[in-house]
Design an enzyme around this catalytic site. Structure first.
Site, mmCIF file in Angstrom:
data_model
loop_
_atom_site.group_PDB
_atom_site.id
_atom_site.type_symbol
_atom_site.label_atom_id
_atom_site.label_comp_id
_atom_site.label_asym_id
_atom_site.label_seq_id
_atom_site.Cartn_x
_atom_site.Cartn_y
_atom_site.Cartn_z
ATOM 1 N N SER A 116 -3.105 -7.543 2.804
ATOM 2 C CA SER A 116 -3.325 -7.546 4.383
ATOM 3 C C SER A 116 -3.446 -8.524 4.940
ATOM 4 O O SER A 116 -3.230 -9.105 5.926
ATOM 5 C CB SER A 116 -4.344 -6.475 4.754
ATOM 6 O OG SER A 116 -4.177 -5.367 4.121
ATOM 7 N N LYS A 147 -17.812 -6.280 6.688
ATOM 8 C CA LYS A 147 -16.383 -6.826 6.788
ATOM 9 C C LYS A 147 -16.050 -7.251 8.302
ATOM 10 O O LYS A 147 -16.776 -6.111 9.301
ATOM 11 C CB LYS A 147 -15.207 -6.165 6.234
ATOM 12 C CG LYS A 147 -15.342 -6.590 4.833
ATOM 13 C CD LYS A 147 -13.836 -6.471 4.112
ATOM 14 C CE LYS A 147 -13.569 -6.716 2.863
ATOM 15 N NZ LYS A 147 -12.555 -6.071 2.278
ATOM 16 N N HIS A 186 0.943 -1.323 -0.163
ATOM 17 C CA HIS A 186 0.026 0.096 -0.054
ATOM 18 C C HIS A 186 0.876 1.233 0.116
ATOM 19 O O HIS A 186 0.596 2.151 -0.661
ATOM 20 C CB HIS A 186 -0.948 -0.148 1.464
ATOM 21 C CG HIS A 186 -1.874 -0.848 1.296
ATOM 22 N ND1 HIS A 186 -1.945 -1.836 2.576
ATOM 23 C CD2 HIS A 186 -2.783 -1.402 0.555
ATOM 24 C CE1 HIS A 186 -3.051 -2.598 2.259
ATOM 25 N NE2 HIS A 186 -3.489 -2.311 1.126
ATOM 26 N N ARG A 193 -2.054 -5.763 -8.715
ATOM 27 C CA ARG A 193 -0.968 -6.899 -8.255
ATOM 28 C C ARG A 193 -1.064 -7.811 -9.383
ATOM 29 O O ARG A 193 -0.111 -8.121 -10.022
ATOM 30 C CB ARG A 193 -1.444 -7.615 -6.825
ATOM 31 C CG ARG A 193 -0.998 -6.811 -5.681
ATOM 32 C CD ARG A 193 -1.530 -7.325 -4.335
ATOM 33 N NE ARG A 193 -3.042 -6.953 -4.381
ATOM 34 C CZ ARG A 193 -3.856 -6.859 -3.154
ATOM 35 N NH1 ARG A 193 -3.159 -7.210 -2.115
ATOM 36 N NH2 ARG A 193 -4.813 -6.584 -3.507
#
Ligand code: ADP
Length: 158
Positions: free
Chosen positions: A128, A41, A17, A90
């Site tokens: 993460s 979440k 990040h 990514r």
């Protein structure tokens, strides 16, 4: 003045990040790092904890502001008069999701642009979740997150 937003969960912030945020900060006048508050979440860190960590690890970059938002990103973008959304890419798996989100955002708000920045190959495998999973089982995360984040993670899993 050009303002970009780097939105995400940042649960917690990783060096992947930070790479995207710092590169964005060199290209625009101001970067808003916006932590998404998503009640669906089940995050490890609260929004406040995530904001604090981001603030600490980005304090040396003067044109970065940390904020949080909930609801639609395009509404937040309009409210804060942001020019561009910057996302990191990514892999192919990110592409499919990001492609869908960027087109949906374009449909909702045609004047809002999204640009993508290719990951730094040193961090291309980082997320993460992979950091949380590794740290939970006492794997080494040195060099993948800032020391402050590593300390906060170890504390959470104590
Ligand atoms: P994560 O998948 O790590 O939980 P977030 O939802 O917090 O990520 O992601 C926020 C943004 O940061 C997204 O645009 C995501 O593609 C990008 N990002 C996350 N990790 C990396 C990385 N290692 N390299 C490049 N971009 C990344």
């Amino acid at each position: 003045m050009r303002t970009a937003v780097c939105p995400g969960s940042f649960d917690p912030v990783t060096n992947g990040h930070l790479d995207i945020i710092k590169r964005t900060a060199k290209m625009v006048d101001k970067v808003i790092v916006a932590v998404l508050y998503n009640p669906n979440k089940n995050p490890l860190f609260t929004v406040e904890e995530r904001r604090t960590l981001l603030g600490e690890v980005l304090k040396e970059i003067p044109n970065v502001e940390i904020d949080c938002f909930s609801g639609l990103l395009v509404d937040y973008v309009k409210e804060r008069k942001i020019d561009v959304i910057v996302k990191g890419l990514r892999a192919i798996s990110d592409f499919e999701y990001e492609f869908q989100m960027a087109l949906m955002n374009k449909k909702l708000s045609p004047e809002v642009e999204t640009i993508f920045m290719m990951t730094n190959n040193e961090y291309s495998y980082l997320s993460s979740s992979v950091i949380k999973e590794t740290c939970k089982f006492k794997g080494c995360i040195d060099g993948l997150v800032p020391d402050k984040v590593k300390d906060a993670l170890i504390k959470k899993f104590e």
